[in-house]
Write an enzyme that holds these catalytic residues in place. Sequence first.
Site, PDB file in Angstrom:
ATOM      1  N   ASP A 129      94.033  -0.655 -40.794  1.00 47.27           N
ATOM      2  CA  ASP A 129      95.378  -1.010 -41.241  1.00 47.27           C
ATOM      3  C   ASP A 129      95.647  -2.509 -41.087  1.00 47.27           C
ATOM      4  OD1 ASP A 129      97.892  -0.357 -42.278  1.00 47.27           O
ATOM      5  OD2 ASP A 129      98.022   1.459 -41.062  1.00 47.27           O
ATOM      6  N   ASP A 158     102.646   2.020 -48.918  1.00 45.57           N
ATOM      7  CA  ASP A 158     102.441   3.451 -48.645  1.00 45.57           C
ATOM      8  C   ASP A 158     103.142   4.357 -49.655  1.00 45.57           C
ATOM      9  OD1 ASP A 158     101.122   2.622 -46.419  1.00 45.57           O
ATOM     10  OD2 ASP A 158     102.423   3.646 -44.972  1.00 45.57           O
TER      11      ASP A 158
END
Length: 506
Positions: A168, A228
Amino acid sequence: MVALTIGATAALLLGQASAYHQERRQVGSEKHTVVIPGASSYNGLNLIPQMGWNNWNAFHCDVNESLLLTTAQDMVDYGLRDSGYNYIVLDDCWAVGRNESGYLVADDYKFPSGMKSIITKIHALGFKFGMYSSAGVLTCGRYPGSLGYEKKDADLWAEWGVDYLKYDNCFNQGQSGTPKLSFDRYKVMSDALNQTGKEIVYAMCNWGNDDPYDWAYRIANSGRMSGDIYDSFNRPDDRCPCTEAAGCAWPGFHCSVMNILNKMPAITSRTMSGYFNDMDMLEVGNGGQSDSEYVVHFSMWAINSSPLLIGTNVGTLSPANLAIYSNPAIIAINQDTSASAAKRVWRYTTDPDETGEGEISLWTRSLSNGDRIVALLNAANITMNMNVTINEVFFDERTAGAYRAPPELSQTWDIYDLWANRMGEAEAAAILNGTSVEIPANSTTRFNATASTYAKGVESAHPALIGSRVGTLQPSGTFTAEIARHSVGVYRLRSREAAMRKRDEL
Ligand SMILES: *[C@@H]1O[C@H](CO)[C@@H](O)[C@H](O)[C@H]1NC(C)=O
Ligand SMILES: *[C@@H]1O[C@H](CO)[C@@H](O)[C@H](O)[C@H]1NC(C)=O
Ligand SMILES: *[C@@H]1O[C@H](CO)[C@@H](O)[C@H](O)[C@H]1NC(C)=O
Ligand SMILES: *[C@@H]1O[C@H](CO)[C@@H](O)[C@H](O)[C@H]1NC(C)=O
Ligand SMILES: *[C@@H]1O[C@H](CO)[C@@H](O)[C@H](O)[C@H]1NC(C)=O
Ligand SMILES: *[C@@H]1O[C@H](CO)[C@@H](O)[C@H](O)[C@H]1NC(C)=O
Ligand SMILES: *[C@@H]1O[C@H](CO)[C@@H](O)[C@H](O)[C@H]1NC(C)=O
Ligand SMILES: *[C@@H]1O[C@H](CO)[C@@H](O)[C@H](O)[C@H]1NC(C)=O
């Protein structure tokens, strides 16, 4: 101007390289090889998109070892592992800190058996195991991140048997904002994973920041291309401000299926064997969309060679959602060795008064055996008769230059509907309740990708992979299909001439 020219040349080279799908090519009759940089996987891994399950969309931080193990067992029992979903990926919130020697320590309340032992059990069930961290001082959930600890973390994961890393971008200490800053930061982990000597697929999750389409294929096996996803078909959300992938400075989150999909067309040439544009994990099963919207979501992710990661609670999967996740004719496109993305040939917004607010679009994709994929997407609010002409299917061939007439335009193409053989409710229910386990070799609804591969299945025209014939497209012809609101028709086109030639060769 100079920068523009260089950019265009690089795009051309990248496009050509990805079309060859191989690192070495024989030139003439001599055993002389040429290395085409970026033509294939940088580390030899992930030549077709990864498939599996990730806990995040359904469980967020509520993870533990029994969730991982029961999900893995369910995926075996429901035939999902054998459909190709062979990674179990643990997301954020698993580590509690670092020990005195600087190594990550797993939460022993959530994972009492210890990570190594859990991973061994996952392996024994026939899966590979994926781990999560962030290229920052903290993960997005504010657990310890790997920035500055790349070597130690990679070594520990390799020792545990980890096969995959989702990496991430949170808390990156401002080491972003230019491609170089992001490249350098993500490369440290890429090198650390490589130096472990263990094969570990590297899935970058930097949300398309700093245009990874230009650089990430040299260091990673996939890269997220958007903020996302959330479980919405097309609702715009202020927290996902970009509508284009290139140059998006604030990817955000709460991006809908249609938002992410419409970011793909500009970057399709940046999908290649060994590096996939990751459209984010699947929401099918989480309840925010209708059945046909989930069919759109799954189909469009598949034909764009996105990684396919089931993002729901497998233990409570409904028959309808199992049928979507298991459609082998759609998965076969995703797993095609061409490893390319679809092209959006056209897109029209529709008139709210006449046809219902929304848009319609035509997508095409070529496959390694010469078959074509056509997707007629109706994201408008009423049923539409959608048309596609042969000129549109072969738009790129037709506009490639005048040096030859595209042979495809003078051929006859049989059209196969790839959702026509969708598994019925009763069959799916029988699988979920354990009455039906084995996948029969002649099934038209299921395919065992553990016993064979999708590529071999397509080659032998396996009945589960080719769909059902619904029409033909003649030279200068048009194909029309009725497409309901918020749904998609996905078709495989096969040339009769090519099929005949193949028969003659046998
Ligand atoms: C493990 O996590 C799942 C999903 O969040 C939860 O339902 C279950 O109660 C948890 N089990 C334990 C032992 O904590
Ligand atoms: C820290 O963790 C590593 C990896 O689990 C282990 O090898 C090492 O002994 C630990 N060090 C201390 C001081 O506990
Ligand atoms: C490491 O990278 C090299 C290419 O730079 C590749 O040949 C090798 O297979 C990789 N090894 C691992 C374990 O990923
Ligand atoms: C779409 O159609 C449905 C009925 O099928 C209607 O309830 C809804 O308001 C329409 N939405 C838009 C945005 O037009
Ligand atoms: C498809 O073609 C038919 C017949 O020409 C036409 O009525 C229809 O409007 C067309 N559909 C679209 C979406 O343009
Ligand atoms: C399982 O599902 C099938 C198909 O719906 C049904 O006929 C059968 O009775 C179910 N069996 C059990 C044990 O629930
Ligand atoms: C798929 O094939 C493998 C290998 O032949 C076999 O072990 C497995 O049981 C099959 N799976 C199903 C669901 O039929
Ligand atoms: C598959 O083969 C079995 C056993 O030979 C047969 O009973 C069944 O009808 C066949 N199914 C299909 C879809 O052809």
